[in-house]
Design an enzyme around this catalytic site. Structure first.
Site, short mmCIF file in Angstrom:
data_model
loop_
_atom_site.label_atom_id
_atom_site.label_comp_id
_atom_site.label_asym_id
_atom_site.label_seq_id
_atom_site.Cartn_x
_atom_site.Cartn_y
_atom_site.Cartn_z
N ASN A 9 42.48 7.33 -14.16
CA ASN A 9 41.60 7.45 -12.86
C ASN A 9 41.47 5.89 -12.18
O ASN A 9 40.78 5.26 -12.73
CB ASN A 9 40.26 8.18 -13.22
CG ASN A 9 39.73 8.25 -11.83
OD1 ASN A 9 39.75 7.72 -10.76
ND2 ASN A 9 38.29 8.61 -12.10
N LYS A 11 40.40 4.99 -9.67
CA LYS A 11 38.88 5.09 -8.93
C LYS A 11 39.26 4.27 -7.45
O LYS A 11 40.34 4.38 -6.94
CB LYS A 11 37.83 4.35 -9.55
CG LYS A 11 37.51 5.11 -10.79
CD LYS A 11 36.29 5.00 -11.65
CE LYS A 11 36.04 5.82 -12.76
NZ LYS A 11 34.96 5.46 -13.61
N HIS A 95 33.99 14.78 -10.27
CA HIS A 95 33.75 13.55 -11.07
C HIS A 95 32.34 13.11 -11.08
O HIS A 95 31.88 13.12 -9.84
CB HIS A 95 34.61 12.26 -10.67
CG HIS A 95 34.55 11.26 -11.68
ND1 HIS A 95 33.88 10.30 -11.57
CD2 HIS A 95 35.31 10.75 -12.56
CE1 HIS A 95 34.00 9.42 -12.53
NE2 HIS A 95 34.94 9.74 -13.07
N GLU A 97 30.99 10.44 -10.38
CA GLU A 97 30.68 9.44 -9.07
C GLU A 97 30.61 10.39 -7.60
O GLU A 97 29.72 10.06 -7.14
CB GLU A 97 31.83 8.50 -9.08
CG GLU A 97 31.44 7.56 -10.30
CD GLU A 97 32.79 6.72 -10.84
OE1 GLU A 97 33.80 6.70 -10.09
OE2 GLU A 97 32.61 6.17 -12.02
N GLU A 168 32.77 13.77 -19.59
CA GLU A 168 32.69 12.41 -19.47
C GLU A 168 30.99 12.17 -19.37
O GLU A 168 30.48 12.38 -18.34
CB GLU A 168 33.10 12.01 -18.09
CG GLU A 168 34.74 12.15 -17.90
CD GLU A 168 35.22 11.08 -16.88
OE1 GLU A 168 36.33 10.35 -17.34
OE2 GLU A 168 35.06 11.14 -15.49
N GLY A 174 31.97 3.28 -17.57
CA GLY A 174 32.16 1.98 -17.04
C GLY A 174 31.00 1.19 -17.58
O GLY A 174 30.66 0.01 -17.14
N SER A 213 34.52 4.87 -21.08
CA SER A 213 34.69 3.79 -21.62
C SER A 213 35.92 3.59 -22.83
O SER A 213 35.77 3.00 -23.95
CB SER A 213 33.51 2.89 -22.51
OG SER A 213 32.54 2.64 -21.24
N GLY A 234 39.28 5.32 -17.06
CA GLY A 234 38.95 4.45 -15.81
C GLY A 234 39.38 3.17 -15.80
O GLY A 234 40.65 2.86 -15.66
N GLY A 235 38.65 2.27 -16.30
CA GLY A 235 38.88 0.63 -16.20
C GLY A 235 40.06 0.30 -16.88
O GLY A 235 41.09 -0.46 -16.52
P1 13P Z 1 35.71 4.23 -17.57
O1 13P Z 1 36.73 4.39 -18.39
O2 13P Z 1 35.90 2.92 -16.72
O3 13P Z 1 34.22 4.20 -18.27
O4 13P Z 1 35.80 5.31 -16.50
C1 13P Z 1 35.63 6.61 -17.09
C2 13P Z 1 35.87 7.46 -15.95
O5 13P Z 1 35.11 7.72 -15.12
C3 13P Z 1 37.03 8.22 -15.92
O6 13P Z 1 37.15 9.15 -14.80
#
Ligand code: 13P
Length: 251
Positions: A9, A11, A95, A97, A168, A174, A213, A234-235
């Protein structure tokens, strides 16, 4: 046999140049030692570029969000029909967010989930609890409520067929904090059991992803858990080396 998946993802990150660079690295570094389906979720404006670069590779792509409505007067929104133009097979739904920053509630998320499925996309429903909710020991209650919203809007028991669920925990997104393999397994197991109350076979075959993470350093121990079928990253999905290493845990 359940499908294993490693999804990135991105983002609200990327540019034409950065995406091309990242995908070229992925194309050259991904090998067939992984049993995972690889999916990237770029910002929607880049879907044409991603389709062009990934079309003859093993990399699939999807959108981070989509409207629950048919095309029409919804300024700023993207219709599922438009995603079909770019051969998207997947869409993230709910999600955290979107839930927290854009106030999407369970009903809105259920409508998005149902609409995506109607159009043949595979929705990946994201669920998870806040740190406060975990401390209150209501994680399973929260996650089941998020699942029930989807079930309640559906008119059939195969609601989770051709769908995936990503657990999640919000406190792990994050933050560098990851759920321990045991913590994640316990929620994944509860999710599978809950889906089994609706349809046992679908529950058995349902792909359950963990997100929060995930890195090369913790992916293998999480994947060793029986109800963890892959990751929503994510990251670390923006770093080709990390992402490829995560895929290599899925053997
Ligand atoms: P991180 O891997 O950056 O923690 O993000 C997870 C996420 O929100 C994937 O959708």
């Amino acid at each position: 046999m359940r499908q294993f998946v490693v999804a990135g993802n991105w983002k609200m990150n990327g540019s034409l140049e950065a995406n091309a660079h990242l995908l070229e690295q992925l194309k050259s570094q991904l090998d067939n030692t992984t049993k995972a389906e690889i999916i990237v979720f770029p910002p929607t404006v880049y879907l044409a570029q991603i389709q062009q670069i990934c079309r003859d590779t093993g990399i699939k792509w999807g959108a981070q969000d989509a409207s629950p409505n048919r095309p029409g007067a919804y300024t700023g929104e993207i219709a599922v029909e438009m995603l079909e133009d770019f051969a998207c097979e997947y869409v993230l739904v709910g999600h955290s967010e979107r839930r927290t920053l854009y106030h999407e509630d369970d009903v809105m998320i259920a409508m998005k989930f149902a609409h995506a499925k109607r159009h043949g996309l595979t929705p990946i429903l994201c669920v998870g609890e806040t740190l406060h909710e975990r401390k209150q020991q209501v994680t399973e209650t929260i996650v089941k409520k998020q699942l029930d919203a989807i079930v309640n809007l559906a008119d059939s028991t195969d609601v989770f067929k051709h769908a995936m669920i990503a657990y999640e925990p919000i406190w792990a997104i994050g933050t560098g904090l990851t759920a321990s393999p045991e913590q994640a397994q316990s929620v994944h197991h509860a999710i599978r059991e809950h889906v089994a109350t609706i349809d046992k076979t679908i529950a058995e075959q349902l792909t359950l992803l963990y997100g929060g993470s995930v890195k090369a350093a913790n992916a293998a121990s999480l994947f060793a858990m029986p109800d963890i079928d892959g990751f929503l990253v994510g990251g670390a999905s923006l770093d080709a080396h990390q992402f490829v290493e995560i895929t290599q845990c899925i053997k």
